[in-house]
Design an enzyme around this catalytic site. Structure first.
Site, PDB file in Angstrom:
ATOM      1  CG  ASP A 118      -1.653   1.057   1.376  1.00 44.96           C
ATOM      2  OD1 ASP A 118      -2.427   1.358   0.645  1.00 44.96           O
ATOM      3  OD2 ASP A 118      -1.618   2.102   2.270  1.00 44.96           O
TER       4      ASP A 118
ATOM      5  CD  GLU B 182      -2.254   2.838  -3.319  1.00 40.59           C
ATOM      6  OE1 GLU B 182      -3.121   3.494  -3.870  1.00 40.59           O
ATOM      7  OE2 GLU B 182      -1.584   2.975  -2.392  1.00 40.59           O
TER       8      GLU B 182
ATOM      9  CG  ASP C 252      -8.107   3.749  -3.182  1.00 41.38           C
ATOM     10  OD1 ASP C 252      -8.657   3.665  -2.333  1.00 41.38           O
ATOM     11  OD2 ASP C 252      -6.867   3.268  -3.393  1.00 41.38           O
TER      12      ASP C 252
HETATM   13  C1  NOJ Z   1      -4.224   3.574  -0.808  1.00 37.75           C
HETATM   14  C2  NOJ Z   1      -5.201   2.554  -0.486  1.00 37.75           C
HETATM   15  O1  NOJ Z   1      -5.516   1.972  -1.854  1.00 37.75           O
HETATM   16  C3  NOJ Z   1      -6.572   3.430  -0.043  1.00 37.75           C
HETATM   17  O2  NOJ Z   1      -7.548   2.781   0.015  1.00 37.75           O
HETATM   18  C4  NOJ Z   1      -5.980   3.908   1.460  1.00 37.75           C
HETATM   19  O3  NOJ Z   1      -7.072   4.439   2.058  1.00 37.75           O
HETATM   20  C5  NOJ Z   1      -4.785   4.500   1.477  1.00 37.75           C
HETATM   21  N1  NOJ Z   1      -3.613   4.071   0.507  1.00 37.75           N
HETATM   22  C6  NOJ Z   1      -4.035   4.539   2.755  1.00 37.75           C
HETATM   23  O4  NOJ Z   1      -3.694   3.372   3.343  1.00 37.75           O
END
Ligand code: NOJ
Ligand code: NOJ
Length: 707
Positions: A245, A273, A345
């Site tokens: 993440d 990510e 997201d």
């Molecule tokens: C990216 C994640 O995909 C998102 O959903 C999350 O709120 C943030 N990172 C913080 O962890």
């Protein structure tokens, strides 16, 4: 007569197909997999017992009308739907962070009361969230997945714990024992900075706070050890991979050492990510440098933007083609990038364009292109909620049907089977064969394996003339049997390897897939994982025609110890060679040598070390200080942006620092350099600095720039 031969061939092809399909690829060979992304709380409620647990009561909404509450989905629920997932043809599930999360409702940044049903507010990285289940439920899920040929990836959020200004104020625990809190942080477990405001500033993105989430300081020996031990714990519980993440916001140098720790411990697939809208993002260069150097893969955000513009809107196919070309030039392995149409997201595809035909085209595209497709849960059921444009949290509805007879469900199954059986998609090269605004015909080729795909997203049929292909001469039937109204083609012999497709009409709104597989040939390597590791670490080599009888694998001229050998996958350990770049080749038992792939041998396992140089050479805008030194981890004295280590960070100009992953227990020589905006290099004067990296834990070294 001809027909008889054809049929015999078909029968033997089917036999081969079955043999390949039942083959279970090692986790480090992930390119043929298809991922299914699950928000655990929103998939299926398998046990009512954990809906309103005593540890954290009152966060559950049985009416499922409060989108920011827990809705009951759990690990048991995913386990119970395993045959649905196997039938869908997905071969890996990525589940939302399973670790124990915040026990309270808090106000989010828009002042909504919210529970941590999504999993991104950790409180204990060694325990399972009580709304999701427990370690027994986790183990049962992993076993059920593996029995169905499905790998398990956990979302792993190492950047932060939970919100620093509410609820539990960032507190985190080690299997129940309090380690630290943001508000009383005498041990320095957190970085205490304001929220990120400049998303292009390297110091801010790594050291400032992401959305009020208590920012972990991975340079603390306690935090470093805690996070790496958590990853190992999940590996001990059988997970096959990690989705890291907020990878752009975790200290980059430390992240290299995390990835190295995961790969050193067991076979795994790791992808991060790294959010960016396009390949013009100011940190795009840093993103591919990070991937190439650490050997971790990334979610393909630039391609996602193009996919949504092209299939979700009216953008031309050249937008996709241009991302593919740019990324192919920049990433050592673009075939490892994780591709997607939507995720938790962003609004679901059907919120962007409520058109199932376009959704099918986009799905067919990611399933037949390079990269590992990740399908967001419910896509195959056309799940969507358009409240407020369908963004977070309305992009996370409860799964409302498990119908195995939708078009999307069978499409995914069919193309997942093709990815397994024809390695041209996963391992091959890309060639655009015919393109206009609405039509895209591309070919993937891995030696004698070929897949040709034609998409017409327009509302009129297109006359396709002058199409060349590597497909063999003959009639090629649409592999999708017309499910997306595709068509058959006829291929005639052409010049210099380019056969010619007889002019045909490509139906409006259609996808056709044609393919051919080579039955024999020389050994060909299409994948290695990891691509960076120290001697002793296991490396998985995948491809075809390796032969049933064991041959040899060489790093340069040194043979590696072979752990296992099959005709499509070999596992070796990195031999005890001196560090550096090596050409990896394999030789089959008949003495035929494969194509070569590149591998970086590290000096030793990686330890995070913070380097500081005070009072460095003055810089102008666009100039940066870098570190360079005498090992491969330190760039082997390279003086370029890609080769040296950096850019370093300067929150206190003219002092610069950088957290770097360095080889454990080694005495290293290094210097600092200035690389000017125009590439001109200025070395600091004097002798090289020398430092002995600790054999475990974290390191720190501070020097003055030598004038
Ligand atoms: C990216 C994640 O995909 C998102 O959903 C999350 O709120 C943030 N990172 C913080 O962890
Ligand atoms: C852009 C940042 O680069 C990314 O990391 C962040 O998640 C989003 N902005 C949030 O809006």
């Amino acid at each position: 007569m001809l027909r008889v031969i054809r049929q015999t061939l078909l029968v033997s092809l089917i036999v081969i197909t079955v043999a390949v399909a039942s083959f279970h690829a090692n986790a480090a060979d992930f390119k043929r997999e298809v991922i299914y992304q699950i928000v655990t709380d929103r998939f299926f409620d398998g046990s009512a017992a954990n809906n309103n647990p005593s540890q954290s009561p009152g966060l559950y909404d049985p009416t499922k009308t409060n989108w920011r509450a827990y809705w009951g989905g759990d690990l048991q629920g995913i386990q119970q739907k395993m045959s649905y997932l196997a039938g869908l043809g997905v071969t890996a599930i990525w589940i939302s962070p399973p670790v124990d999360n915040l026990d309270a409702n808090i106000r989010d940044r828009s002042n909504n009361t919210t529970a941590s049903y999504h999993g991104y507010q950790a409180r204990d990285f060694k325990r399972i969230e009580e709304h999701s289940g427990d370690w027994v439920a986790f183990d049962n899920l992993v076993s059920a997945a593996h029995e169905n040929g499905i790998k398990v990836i956990v979302d792993f959020a190492t950047n932060h714990t939970n919100q620093e200004n509410a609820g539990e104020f960032g507190a985190f625990y080690d299997n129940g024992s309090l380690v630290g809190k943001y508000t009383n942080d005498s041990k320095g477990y957190f970085n205490h900075n304001q929220n990120i405001s400049n998303w292009d500033d390297r110091y801010q993105v790594q050291y400032y706070t992401l959305f009020d989430l208590a920012d972990l300081n991975q340079e603390s020996a306690t935090v470093d050890e805690y996070l790496k031990a958590s990853a190992k714990l999940f590996q001990d519980h059988g997970v096959d991979g990690f989705r890291l993440d907020a990878a752009k916001h975790v200290t980059w140098g430390w992240q290299y050492s995390l990835v190295n720790s995961i790969y050193s411990y067991n076979d795994s697939f790791v992808f991060g990510e790294w959010y960016q809208g396009s390949t013009s993002d100011p940190l795009y260069h840093d993103s591919y440098k990070h991937a190439n150097k650490s050997g971790m893969s990334l979610l393909d955000f630039p391609l996602n933007t193009a996919i949504r513009a092209v299939f979700g809107g009216n953008a031309k196919f050249s937008e996709i083609e241009s991302v593919l070309t740019t990324e192919a030039a920049n990433f050592a392995w673009d075939r490892d990038l994780v591709t997607f149409i939507d995720n938790h997201d962003m609004s679901r595809f059907l919120s962007v364009n409520n058109n199932q035909t376009r959704l099918h085209q986009a799905l067919a595209f990611i399933l037949t292109q390079r990269g590992i497709p990740s399908i967001y849960y419910g896509t195959e059921q056309y799940l969507v909620n358009n409240t407020d444009g369908g963004g977070d949290p309305y992009n996370r509805p409860m799964m409302n049907s498990f119908n195995p007879s939708t078009t999307a469900y069978s499409l995914i199954n069919r193309l997942s089977t093709l990815r397994r059986n024809n390695v041209a998609i996963a391992y091959g090269s890309h060639q655009q064969r015919w393109m206009n605004s609405d039509v895209y015909i591309y070919e993937r080729k891995f030696f004698g394996n070929v897949v040709l795909v034609a998409i017409n997203k327009g509302s009129t049929s297109a006359e396709i003339t002058g199409l060349s292909t590597s497909l063999p001469v003959g009639i090629h039937k649409d592999y999708l049997s017309g499910v997306l109204t595709g068509t058959n083609i006829s291929v005639k012999a052409g010049t210099s390897g380019d056969n010619q497709v007889t002019t045909f009409s490509l139906p409006a709104g259609s996808v056709s897939v044609w393919q051919a597989t080579e039955i024999s040939g020389s050994p060909e390597v299409g994948s290695i994982g990891p691509i960076v590791a120290q001697p002793g670490v296991r490396v998985t080599i995948a491809g075809k025609n390796f032969g049933a009888t064991q041959g040899t694998v060489k790093f340069g001229t040194t043979s590696a110890k072979i752990i296992s050998w099959s005709t499509s996958q070999i596992i070796v350990t990195v031999p005890d060679v001196s560090s550096g770049l090596f050409k990896l080749t394999l030789t089959n038992s008949a003495g035929v040598v494969s194509n070569a792939t590149q591998f970086t041998v590290l000096t030793a396992k990686l330890i995070p070390v913070t380097f500081t140089v005070n009072n460095a050479s003055p810089t102008q805008v666009g100039d940066y200080i870098f570190l360079t030194g005498n090992t491969v981890e330190l760039g082997n004295w390279a003086t370029t942006f890609d080769g040296a280590i950096g850019p370093m960070l300067t929150p206190n100009y003219p002092n610069w620092f950088l957290n770097v992953s360095a080889p454990a227990g080694q005495t290293i020589q290094f210097k600092f350099i200035k690389i000017a905006a125009n590439g001109a290099v200025t070395w600091e004067a004097g002798a090289n600095h020398s430092y002995t990296v600790p054999s475990s834990g974290v390191g720190r070294v501070t020097v003055n720039w030598q004038y």
